[in-house]
Design a protein around this motif. Structure first.
Motif, PDB file in Angstrom:
ATOM      1  N   ALA A 123      -2.842   0.210  -4.124  1.00 23.63           N
ATOM      2  CA  ALA A 123      -2.709  -1.005  -3.320  1.00 23.63           C
ATOM      3  C   ALA A 123      -2.718  -2.208  -4.227  1.00 23.63           C
ATOM      4  O   ALA A 123      -3.429  -2.245  -5.238  1.00 23.63           O
ATOM      5  CB  ALA A 123      -3.851  -1.103  -2.312  1.00 23.63           C
ATOM      6  N   SER A 155      -6.616  -1.470   5.835  1.00 22.64           N
ATOM      7  CA  SER A 155      -5.595  -0.542   6.344  1.00 22.64           C
ATOM      8  C   SER A 155      -5.817   0.861   5.798  1.00 22.64           C
ATOM      9  O   SER A 155      -5.673   1.859   6.528  1.00 22.64           O
ATOM     10  CB  SER A 155      -4.198  -1.037   5.961  1.00 22.64           C
ATOM     11  N   LEU A 156      -6.166   0.963   4.533  1.00 16.11           N
ATOM     12  CA  LEU A 156      -6.384   2.265   3.915  1.00 16.11           C
ATOM     13  C   LEU A 156      -7.490   3.039   4.631  1.00 16.11           C
ATOM     14  O   LEU A 156      -7.368   4.244   4.876  1.00 16.11           O
ATOM     15  CB  LEU A 156      -6.735   2.070   2.437  1.00 16.11           C
ATOM     16  N   LEU A 161      -5.281  12.312   4.581  1.00 14.57           N
ATOM     17  CA  LEU A 161      -4.645  11.004   4.449  1.00 14.57           C
ATOM     18  C   LEU A 161      -3.320  11.005   5.184  1.00 14.57           C
ATOM     19  O   LEU A 161      -2.620  12.026   5.223  1.00 14.57           O
ATOM     20  CB  LEU A 161      -4.382  10.648   2.977  1.00 14.57           C
ATOM     21  N   LEU A 170       0.844  -1.188   0.000  1.00 17.44           N
ATOM     22  CA  LEU A 170       0.000   0.000   0.000  1.00 17.44           C
ATOM     23  C   LEU A 170       0.882   1.241   0.000  1.00 17.44           C
ATOM     24  O   LEU A 170       1.837   1.333   0.773  1.00 17.44           O
ATOM     25  CB  LEU A 170      -0.909   0.000   1.238  1.00 17.44           C
ATOM     26  N   ILE A 186       0.457   5.582  -0.011  1.00 12.79           N
ATOM     27  CA  ILE A 186      -0.382   6.772   0.080  1.00 12.79           C
ATOM     28  C   ILE A 186       0.532   7.986  -0.056  1.00 12.79           C
ATOM     29  O   ILE A 186       1.490   8.143   0.706  1.00 12.79           O
ATOM     30  CB  ILE A 186      -1.144   6.849   1.415  1.00 12.79           C
ATOM     31  N   VAL A 233      -3.643   7.044  -3.995  1.00  6.54           N
ATOM     32  CA  VAL A 233      -3.458   5.807  -3.250  1.00  6.54           C
ATOM     33  C   VAL A 233      -3.352   4.667  -4.244  1.00  6.54           C
ATOM     34  O   VAL A 233      -4.064   4.638  -5.260  1.00  6.54           O
ATOM     35  CB  VAL A 233      -4.653   5.548  -2.309  1.00  6.54           C
TER      36      VAL A 233
END
Length: 984
Positions: free
Chosen positions: A403, A417-418, A432, A394, A396, A401
């Motif tokens: 993943a 998790s995001l 974020l 992942l 960010i 984003v």
């Protein structure tokens, strides 16, 4: 497993008018001065079905009992002085249990009215197989404040035996702060909190006379004759399960064959039975003051994910305004989304303000998700996924984003998790936490065990979507023997779960990537098969319908029919849990005898057990399901590596080690064994290696103790076992109300998820005010609240009020004193509680209003019966900072909160020990989701308070006043502060 499943739920109650409630309070308080007939009526109302003995006036006969043919709980005046004790006989070295007076078998009781009191007699006899026991215990209570406990016991055995006898357990509360003298010059005091090692602390070994001075009862004297007893402080004894008691009796006395033991303990109380003048009813009145910033500001996104990731690099906090995100998915994920089999994405889509139909396709990829901002169509960088099943990468950053999952499950967990690292702050602003993650699980099997119930579906759906799937749990073991199985009306109960609801839960669980596994208890714990006394001809012991007769073909006709229905409801699961725990527990006969039928006695336990497991295993194998089962019947207490802290193995119920090995050797090796052990530290001596060395897959099973969960995680990883199963023993009728009665079991899901994925465990809920203020990571309880009920805090504004209690506070805390509130001067400088789980600040200065009770009447005779707070404003939620002076049994109502609305209506909110409040000495976690424990500071350091948050069901109505009323006579309520907030 638990020997019994207890259903409990919180139910608020109302009456027609506040004036009626005041009258009820007045009547109840005056009951203490009425004749004993009225006391008996009151007790009968509070304890349905319990006979109460107290036929004379309270002044001439101070004793009261809540038992029928035994004393039960013993009251002296209005104070609960003692609770029932027991007699037990063991093999030398406690290698096995021979007899327990808690078992009905071999025990008869009767009560006799004497000229000046009552005489309770218990006759006990038992042929243990190792010898013959005969004993008589008498308990006599007279009107002069005297009680006498006498034992005569004979043992005709093949060898020695070990006796433990305590006729009663003395409630420690009346003795706290008193001095104890056993002989001239030998004086010690009973402290409020017992510190030091666990186990029984001997206060007076083999005593002949013990004097207590300075108790609310006056002087209390214990004398003894015959085989002299010990007096112990049992507050840290794990065998007494955290009960606050003093233990008088014979502890570990060796008896030789043919020997007769006699022992007598006398209690003499010289003081007057406590009975507060109930006509004196004082109410302290408080006003409120505006308190801006009563709500702690929302915690900014931090560098924290549960479960904690393996590899992470944290970046900057990113805030974007006026964003129009673009969501792209791999074709295989988009296909699952459109079929409703990838529900994990729904909260993310909602957070981004999008619709699932707006997601675009990332051609040529698998298991990839991107979210781009600032008009970008594709992510600038897509991470690699680690080469681990369920692993994910992942990224960010400011542009968006990205993943990637190693497999479909990996992308599910990446999204989980995001979601923890992104939040929408208004309609056009997104925040974020920048990062780069590479993560994968430490365990293949990460499961939670739940019961079903008539109203379980909405509760479990919320747990699945908001807690379990977001925390990357991938198995749900549903114990469902009490479902509404078709064709078996005799098995229906009022809480049976409809099969259509059970199937909906199965489907919803699968859509989140959580595999459902059915659990139906068989052989033992089969009360479901004998619902309402049906099918008793199938029971092994019809008088104790607990286990079924494994040689009766009709048993399997019913069981396999139910199994077949379960396979269909669960869409033909690959695994099926058959239970099989606690079929027989050494030294315990509460489930009846096993084997019981003469033919089965000849066959023997081992052959019956193995034959039943193989029959069920083979049937399930033919239907495509592998067998899972509990492991306690396949282990003996002597197995495993011994240590000082674990001299024997818990949850090991095979009668002998050779029988355990024989049964393990006879079972198919494709069975998965769930090895359970629930006390913190007990999991260090487990059966994982034993099972795996013999060819089985093994799972460690924990309960709610954080130390137990973390210890299991270490053992599972060390032994390369299959995984962790977090059990929940909260009754057969699962529903949302259990969060207010067994919360510690559900907040433990957070610890279990973190331990199973990463091997770590979250910080304990405990801590001082300063520690809580400095803490950055959420506790397990706070994390559960945030996930399960995210709107509770967000609906509060920062406007509100705080009660002005300064002129009413009548005690200060000083933990160095034997009674911490004896001091009434000197206080900690004024401060506020920050970063509490509820988010609401409550003023705290080390001082409190102590409300009246009998146990502290001599310490603070002018304590008020209630605190009345004039509010006169709308209030969304109130936070009460509180505690109790002395420990009372969990569920005891310590205080009542009366909420009086301006329109004439009102509510009554109970404040219960162990739930909304607890004794200052108790550091145990709260059992209500709305109560948080917090350590005191300053002079009170080492003591504990509770913050109970009450959410007003009528936030649009003006609250005229709130009254905090004393209810319990056994402990005093302490009120440190009250804060209210309004809704946005």
């Amino acid at each position: 497993m638990q020997s019994s499943q207890i259903k409990s739920a919180y139910n608020g109650r109302t009456t027609k008018s506040i004036e009626e409630w005041k009258e009820i309070i007045y009547v109840l308080k005056n009951m203490a001065s009425m004749r004993a007939t009225s006391l008996a009526i009151l007790l009968l109302l509070g304890f349905p079905g319990i006979r109460v003995y107290a036929s004379q006036t309270s002044s001439s006969y101070p004793w009261r009992f809540t038992g029928a043919n035994t004393p039960g709980d013993i009251y002296y005046g209005s104070l609960r002085l003692a609770s029932p004790g027991m007699l037990q006989l063991f093999a030398p070295g406690y290698a096995a249990g021979y007899f327990s007076s808690n078992d009905e078998t071999g025990t008869t009781n009767k009560v006799t009215r004497t000229s000046n009191g009552y005489l309770f007699t218990t006759e006990m006899s038992s042929n243990t197989g190792h010898g013959f026991l005969r004993a008589t215990e008498t308990q006599e209570f007279t009107g002069q404040g005297r009680a006498s406990f006498h034992l005569i016991l004979s043992w005709k055995g093949k060898g020695d035996a070990v006796l433990e006898w305590n006729p009663v357990l003395l409630n420690v509360s009346p003795f706290v702060g008193s001095t104890l003298a056993t002989k001239p010059g030998s004086v010690q005091s009973i402290p409020y909190i017992r510190t030091g090692n666990t186990g029984m602390l001997t206060l007076a070994p083999a005593f002949r006379k013990v004097n207590f001075s300075g108790t609310p009862l006056g002087e209390v004297q214990l004398t003894a004759a015959g085989t002299l007893p010990d007096l112990g402080d049992g507050r840290n004894d794990p065998y007494l399960t955290n009960r606050d008691v003093l233990w008088p009796g014979l502890l570990g006395v060796t008896i030789h064959p043919g020997q007769v033991i006699t022992s007598t303990i006398n209690v003499t109380i010289s003081g007057t039975p406590p009975s507060r003048d109930s006509s004196v009813k004082s109410i302290s009145r408080a006003t409120v003051a505006p308190l801006p910033e009563v709500l702690a500001p929302p915690r900014p996104l931090g560098c924290f994910i549960v479960p904690q990731p393996k590899i992470v690099t944290w970046g900057k906090l990113i805030t974007l305004s006026g964003v129009r995100p673009t969501l792209l998915l791999s074709p295989n994920i988009l296909h699952l989304v459109h079929e409703g089999r990838f529900a994990n994405i729904n909260p993310l889509v909602k957070m981004l303000g999008l619709q699932v139909s707006q997601a675009g396709v990332l051609k040529g990829t698998r298991n990839v998700l991107t979210v781009t901002f600032r008009g970008r169509k594709e992510a600038s960088e897509i991470p690699n996924a680690p080469q681990h099943t369920e692993g994910y990468g992942l990224i960010i950053h400011g542009d968006g984003v990205a993943a990637r999952g190693y497999d479909t499950a990996g992308l599910r967990w990446a999204i989980a998790s995001l979601i923890q690292l992104i939040q929408r702050a208004g309609s056009n602003k997104i925040a974020l936490q920048g990062c780069s993650l590479s993560d994968w699980p430490s365990m293949k099997f990460r499961g939670v065990h739940l019961f079903v119930g008539k109203n379980a579906l909405p509760f479990h759906s919320r747990l699945l979507s908001r807690v379990l799937a977001p925390l990357k749990m991938n198995r749900l073991v549903l114990e469902c023997e009490y479902a509404a199985w078709k064709g078996h009306p005799d098995l229906l109960t009022s809480y049976s779960m409809p099969l259509q609801d059970l199937h909906r839960e199965v489907e919803f669980s699968k859509s989140l990537g959580v595999t459902p596994i059915p659990l139906i208890e068989t052989l033992g714990h089969c009360q479901w098969l004998f619902t309402k006394q049906h099918n008793l001809e199938l029971a092994e012991d019809p008088k104790h319908a607990y286990a079924y007769d494994a040689t009766n073909p009709r048993v399997y006709k019913v069981v396999f029919n139910v199994f077949g229905q379960a396979l269909k409801v669960f869409d033909h699961p690959r695994e099926f849990h058959i239970g099989h725990d606690e079929v027989k527990i050494p030294g315990f006969s509460g489930f009846g005898k096993y084997p019981y039928r003469p033919g089965n006695v000849k066959i023997g336990l081992a052959h019956l057990f193995v034959g039943d497991v193989i029959s069920l295993h083979n049937w399930l194998a033919r239907h495509g399901a592998r067998t899972m089962m509990w492991g306690d019947m396949l282990l003996n207490s002597t197995e495993g590596r011994s240590s000082r802290s674990n001299p024997t193995m818990d949850a090991a119920n095979a009668p002998t080690a050779s029988m355990a090995a024989t049964m393990r050797n006879a079972l198919p090796k494709d069975i998965t064994i769930c090895d359970w052990r629930y006390g913190a530290g007990s999991e260090q001596r487990n059966g994982l290696q034993i099972f795996q060395n013999e060819g089985f897959s093994a799972i460690g099973s924990s309960w709610y103790e954080p130390g137990n969960i973390k210890g299991w995680a270490r053992q599972i990883i060390q032994h390369h076992a299959k995984g962790l199963l977090q059990t929940t023993w909260d009754g057969y009728d699962s529903n949302a109300s259990l969060l207010n009665s067994g919360f510690r079991q559900y907040s433990a899901f957070i610890d279990a998820a973190d331990a199973a994925w990463s091997g770590n465990v979250l910080p304990d809920t405990s801590g001082s005010i300063d520690a809580l203020r400095q803490r950055k990571d959420p506790t397990a309880a706070a994390m559960f609240r945030r996930l399960y009920s995210p709107n509770l805090l967000t609906n509060c504004s920062r406007d509100g009020w705080s009660a002005n209690l300064a002129t009413l506070q009548n005690v200060s805390l000083d933990a160095s004193l034997s009674v911490p509130w004896l001091v009434s001067t000197g206080s900690v400088s004024t401060t506020k509680l920050h970063n509490l789980d509820c988010g609401i600040e409550v003023p705290y200065n080390g001082r409190a209003v102590m409300l009246a009770s009998d146990v502290s009447a001599r310490l603070l005779p002018l304590a008020p019966s209630a605190v009345s707070i004039s509010v006169n404003r709308r209030t969304f939620a109130m936070a009460f900072l509180q505690a109790a002076t002395y420990a009372v049994p969990d569920g005891t109502t310590v205080a009542e909160i009366l909420v009086d609305y301006a329109n004439g209506s009102h509510l009554i909110v109970p404040v219960r020990s162990g739930f909304e409040t607890a004794a200052l000495s108790s550091g145990l976690p709260s059992q209500s989701m709305y109560s948080q424990r917090v350590g005191c500071t300053g002079l009170g350091q080492g003591l504990w308070m509770r913050v109970f948050t009450w959410y007003n069901p009528n936030p649009d109505l003006v609250i005229r006043k709130v009254s905090y009323c004393a209810v319990s006579r056994q402990t005093s309520a302490l009120l440190f502060g009250v804060t209210g907030v309004v809704s946005k």
